[in-house]
Motif scaffolding. Structure first.
Motif, mmCIF file in Angstrom:
data_model
loop_
_atom_site.group_PDB
_atom_site.id
_atom_site.type_symbol
_atom_site.label_atom_id
_atom_site.label_comp_id
_atom_site.label_asym_id
_atom_site.label_seq_id
_atom_site.Cartn_x
_atom_site.Cartn_y
_atom_site.Cartn_z
ATOM 1 N N ILE A 85 10.011 -15.277 -6.068
ATOM 2 C CA ILE A 85 9.685 -16.346 -5.128
ATOM 3 C C ILE A 85 8.483 -17.073 -5.705
ATOM 4 N N PHE A 89 6.715 -21.029 -2.239
ATOM 5 C CA PHE A 89 7.678 -20.464 -1.297
ATOM 6 C C PHE A 89 8.865 -21.395 -1.057
ATOM 7 N N ILE A 116 12.010 -17.471 5.012
ATOM 8 C CA ILE A 116 11.421 -16.208 4.567
ATOM 9 C C ILE A 116 10.954 -15.451 5.796
ATOM 10 N N ALA A 153 0.790 -21.702 -0.133
ATOM 11 C CA ALA A 153 1.915 -22.404 0.474
ATOM 12 C C ALA A 153 1.470 -23.619 1.290
#
Length: 172
Positions: A85, A89, A116, A153
């Motif tokens: 990953i 993300f 996720i 992220a």
């Protein structure tokens, strides 16, 4: 990437150790990879891949470097993970991995992440007593690795904007 006419794939990993930033392999032989087949080509249900002892490439977690992969990987080798990953993300890949004697988890080697989920499946390490100042640390302060993942992220951490609690604010 979704397959035309195929049900979406669900796959993932269980890691037994905490995520710690480390530009090398670490983790536990209790880690595993799994996929849940929707029944399009194989019978529906879970397939679990456990460690083989071939190597100790259990988990990889790195960020903010220019020369090594930035993201989270399980099994395989650098740039050829059993499950990868990226640090945003948004994308990943899955390859066969000798660490787990696993086949690729996804229909295509490269994929775009739809969702996720992360679960903690052990008791939390909650502090029953307050720290020196009489106040427990916030979740962000107590879990810098998790906070770093959220920052990678570009996720807003609302608790950073809240005032720190004081002893007189505690009700327990």
């Amino acid at each position: 990437m979704p397959d035309e006419g195929c049900a979406p794939r669900v796959f993932g990993t269980y890691i037994d150790n905490d995520l710690t930033r480390n530009p090398g392999w670490h983790g536990s032989s209790l880690n595993l990879l799994f996929t849940i087949h929707p029944g399009d080509k194989l019978p529906p249900g879970p397939v679990v891949y456990r460690t083989t002892g071939f190597n100790d490439h259990y988990q990889y977690f790195n960020y903010a470097t220019k020369t090594l992969p930035n993201g989270f990987g399980v099994g395989g080798q650098l740039e050829h993970f059993g499950l990868w990953i990226d640090s945003g993300f948004t994308n990943g890949h899955s390859n066969a991995a000798a660490t787990f004697d696993s086949k690729p988890l996804s229909t295509h080697t490269e994929f775009t992440i739809d969702a996720i989920e992360a679960w903690l499946v052990r008791p939390t390490q909650r502090l029953d007593s307050d720290d020196e100042e009489g106040v427990q640390k916030s979740a962000v302060e107590s879990n810098p690795e998790a906070a770093a993942m959220l920052e990678m992220a570009n996720k807003t951490m609302y608790s950073k904007q809240l005032p720190l609690p004081t002893a007189d604010m505690e009700t327990n």
